[in-house]
Each structure stands twice: as structure tokens, then as C-alpha cells.
Design an enzyme around this catalytic site. Structure first.
Site, short mmCIF file in Angstrom:
data_model
loop_
_atom_site.label_atom_id
_atom_site.label_comp_id
_atom_site.label_asym_id
_atom_site.label_seq_id
_atom_site.Cartn_x
_atom_site.Cartn_y
_atom_site.Cartn_z
N TYR A 1 58.41 52.28 49.90
CA TYR A 1 57.96 52.05 51.27
C TYR A 1 58.76 50.94 51.95
CZ TYR A 1 53.87 55.00 50.58
OH TYR A 1 53.03 56.05 50.36
N LYS B 1 30.33 35.98 35.04
CA LYS B 1 30.19 36.51 36.40
C LYS B 1 31.35 37.46 36.72
CE LYS B 1 32.31 32.34 38.27
NZ LYS B 1 32.05 30.93 38.58
N MET C 1 50.10 52.40 46.08
CA MET C 1 48.71 52.52 45.65
C MET C 1 48.59 53.01 44.20
SD MET C 1 45.60 54.66 47.37
CE MET C 1 45.69 53.81 48.94
N ARG D 1 30.59 22.65 48.02
CA ARG D 1 30.29 24.07 48.14
C ARG D 1 28.78 24.20 47.96
NH1 ARG D 1 33.15 28.16 43.97
NH2 ARG D 1 31.66 27.08 42.62
C1 LIG Z 1 32.65 30.10 37.69
C2 LIG Z 1 31.97 28.87 37.27
C3 LIG Z 1 32.29 28.25 36.05
C4 LIG Z 1 33.43 28.71 35.19
O1 LIG Z 1 34.68 28.33 35.74
P1 LIG Z 1 36.02 28.58 34.93
O2 LIG Z 1 37.10 27.95 35.70
O3 LIG Z 1 36.20 30.06 34.84
O4 LIG Z 1 35.81 28.00 33.59
C5 LIG Z 1 31.54 27.16 35.67
N1 LIG Z 1 30.54 26.68 36.44
C6 LIG Z 1 30.22 27.25 37.61
C7 LIG Z 1 29.12 26.67 38.42
C8 LIG Z 1 30.92 28.34 38.08
O5 LIG Z 1 30.61 28.88 39.25
#
Ligand SMILES: *Cc1c(COP(=O)(O)O)cnc(C)c1O
Length: 362
Positions: free
Chosen positions: A259, A35, A307, A130
Site C-alpha cells: 500500500y 487484567k 490487515m 489517576r
Molecule cells: C496493571 C497494574 C499492575 C501491574 O502492572 P505491571 O507493570 O504490569 O506490573 C499493578 N497494580 C495496579 C494497580 C495495576 O493497575
């Protein structure tokens, strides 16, 4: 001149890290979590490097589309699940599996047009709070899913909130132990494969590897365990972020740098200017003292990161020259070290690299 800022992605490191995950979870299939554009390393690039994984985990259907367009035929799991009825024909067309975590999705699946059965990952909320169904509802949800023609194989899963506290810690790990217990209790006797472990659990909760592990960060060589780096677990960083010195100026004692004039020169000294800043994704929160590498030596950032540029105390590298390479993180300077200094985790750093940074594979 093109901007000299580049992110080098180490394909061998990605493969090595997948191998390390397999060694630690020998009985499990591996879903490589890609992801957020492969944690900022590039979705297609990472997936091509990790074709040895048993599946890919994504957070958006558009990512699944990109993987299929790149010719990748592995199973793909949509980790945050689908949102609307129109997603279902796309899942089917792409051959993508989905997490099911909410009652609204059950209704959409029930009303789905006839078509291929979609494999579903039933998510149990064991304490992360969550996504997921409450443990006491899991049997009923499972029965409902199992009865739906639109639903194929059902995998049972949960996600840990604190698996960076390892099982062998005498004082920590309570939440993970509790999540494992709740998961087993909620799913006891139900058919189907099980999946619990993210990267930290692969590293520190061997007994939770189950049928599928779901590492993300570990594949990129990143650790989320406080005070450690990926290398402490035999992992190799998959990214080097680098640029060049575009100026070295001698600044007088008492003068201030950058800055808001936050850093004052204690003596006449050489100040290097590196062509990277928060516009490239380097954290603006990195305070003075955060290390970067020039000629293989650690030198501190001074003043505010801006930046496009940052300023460096070059007193420790008197032989530095304009044009010298500057490494922001990589195998010789763990991203976790920079993350600690900037009050974040390595994941956020690699995810934050912006589009103007040139990506190179090595
Ligand atoms: C992002 C995610 C993972 C991977 O987590 P890591 O800490 O990067 O290994 C695994 N399962 C779900 C459901 C996630 O959202």
C-alpha cells in the site's frame, strides 16, 4: 486452509517468571495481575498456570466471574474498584475484594445491605494522579471504612508512575522515591498490610516490596524498562506469535511493495508474504526494517503492514520456502524489540492480539 497464525503461550515461562518474582520479593505475597485477558495471553489459561500466586488482580468484575467459573478459588482483587451499588452483591457472591479509590465508593459501601464484609484495598494517590485518595485524606477515609459493617480487612496501597527508573540510578527515580515517602507518611501508624510495587518496582525497587507485590508484565516475561528485555532480568517470554510464508515472489529492481508504495526494491529480490497483519494484532506502525524471524534468521519487514499480510525482504534467507514458519516475537525475538520499533511497549503488543489468532499452549 485455516489461517496459520498462532499465539503459543508458554506455561512453563509463566511459572518460571512467578518464581523469579518470588526470588526478588521473598518476604511478600504475590498478586498476579491478569487484567486485559492476562495481558492478551488468555485469562483462564494464565490463572491456571499461576495457581501458585497468592491472589489475582483484575480490572473488571466479569473477569472475576470468569475466574470463579473456571474453578479458581484464590483471592481476587478488583483493581479499578466497583462503580455502582449493584456491584456489591456480586463482589460478595464471588468473594472478590475491591480497591476503594473514590468518595463515591465510600457512600455506596455505607449504604450497602447487610451481608459479608468485603476486604478493601484503600488506594492512596501518591503522585500518579489517576486513582486514589489524596494523602492528607487517608486517615479520615481509613477511619470511615473501618467503621463500616460492609468493609472487612483494609489493605493500604498505592501505584507508581515511573518505577521503570530504578532506585540505583544516580539521575533518575525521583518520582518513585517521593511516592514512597508520601505513602509512608500518609499511612504511618495505620493498621493493615501495604502494597506498592508493580513489575518494574519488583525489579528495581526492592525496598518497596512491602506485604504484597502486584506484578503483571514481569509474569509474562515483559520489561517496561527502556532498552531492556525481560531476559535481562531472568524472565522468559510467555508468548510466541508466529505464522507462515504463503508466497515468495521475485520482484524487479525499482518496483514498489504494498500500500502507498512506501518501499522500493533496490535490486531484483525475493519478497516473502507472511499471513499476519494488523487484523491479527501485529502493529501497523511497525516500520520497514522491523525484524521477524524466518528459518531462525532476522529479516526486515518491508512496505506497510496490511490487515492480513505483511511483506518481508528475503534476500538474507535465500533458502526460504513457502510454508516456512515466521516468528513475529517470542524467546528468540523479544516483543520489546518489536515494541521499540513500533513506538509502544511489549504489553500493548500482547494485549492487542485479536480473536482470529489461534491460541496454543505449550
Ligand atoms: C496493571 C497494574 C499492575 C501491574 O502492572 P505491571 O507493570 O504490569 O506490573 C499493578 N497494580 C495496579 C494497580 C495495576 O493497575
Amino acid at each position: 486452509m485455516a489461517r496459520p497464525t498462532s499465539a503459543t503461550v508458554h506455561i512453563d515461562a509463566l511459572r518460571h517468571n512467578l518464581g523469579q518474582v518470588r526470588l526478588r520479593a521473598p518476604g511478600s505475597r504475590v498478586m498476579a495481575v491478569v487484567k486485559a485477558d492476562g495481558y492478551g495471553h488468555g485469562l483462564e489459561r494464565v490463572a491456571r498456570a499461576l495457581t501458585g500466586a497468592d491472589a489475582f488482580g483484575v480490572a473488571a468484575l466479569s473477569d472475576a466471574e470468569r475466574l470463579r467459573a473456571a474453578g479458581l478459588s484464590q483471592p481476587i482483587v478488583l483493581l479499578s474498584g466497583f462503580d455502582e451499588p449493584e456491584d456489591l452483591p456480586r463482589l460478595r457472591q464471588l468473594g472478590v475484594q475491591t480497591v476503594v479509590h473514590h468518595a463515591s465508593q465510600l457512600e455506596m459501601l455505607e449504604q450497602a445491605a447487610p451481608g459479608d464484609a468485603i476486604p478493601c484495598w484503600l488506594k492512596v494517590d501518591t503522585g500518579m494522579h489517576r486513582l486514589g485518595f489524596a494523602p492528607e485524606t487517608v486517615r479520615e477515609v481509613h477511619a470511615r471504612l473501618a467503621a463500616m459493617p460492609a468493609v472487612g480487612e483494609i489493605v493500604l496501597m498505592t501505584h507508581f508512575a515511573s518505577s521503570d527508573e530504578f532506585a540505583d540510578s544516580p539521575t533518575q527515580g525521583r518520582q518513585t522515591r517521593e511516592q514512597i515517602r508520601i505513602f509512608h507518611e500518609a499511612t504511618a501508624g495505620l493498621p493493615g498490610l501495604r502494597s506498592l510495587a508493580n513489575s518494574a518496582a519488583v525489579l528495581g525497587w526492592r525496598d518497596a516490596s512491602a506485604d504484597w507485590v502486584r506484578p503483571g508484565g514481569a509474569l509474562y516475561g515483559l520489561s517496561v524498562v527502556a532498552g531492556t528485555t525481560g531476559a535481562d532480568f531472568g524472565l522468559r517470554p510467555a508468548m510466541t506469535l508466529s505464522t507462515r510464508l504463503i508466497a515468495i515472489n521475485r520482484i524487479r529492481q525499482g518496483e514498489c511493495i504494498g500500500y502507498s508504495a512506501t518501499w522500493r526494491c533496490p535490486e531484483d529480490m525475493p519478497v516473502g508474504v507472511a499471513a499476519i497483519g494488523y487484523g491479527d494484532g501485529y502493529p501497523r506502525h511497525a516500520p520497514a526494517g522491523t525484524p521477524v524471524l524466518v528459518r531462525g534468521r532476522r529479516v526486515p519487514v518491508i512496505g506497510r503492514v496490511s490487515m492480513d499480510l505483511m511483506t518481508l525482504d528475503l534476500r538474507g534467507v535465500p533458502d526460504a520456502r513457502v510454508g516456512d514458519a515466521v516468528t513475529l516475537w517470542g524467546p528468540e525475538l523479544p516483543a520489546e524489540t518489536i515494541a521499540d520499533a513500533a513506538g509502544t511497549i511489549g504489553y500493548e503488543l500482547t494485549c492487542s492480539i485479536t480473536r482470529r489468532v489461534r491460541f496454543v499452549e505449550q
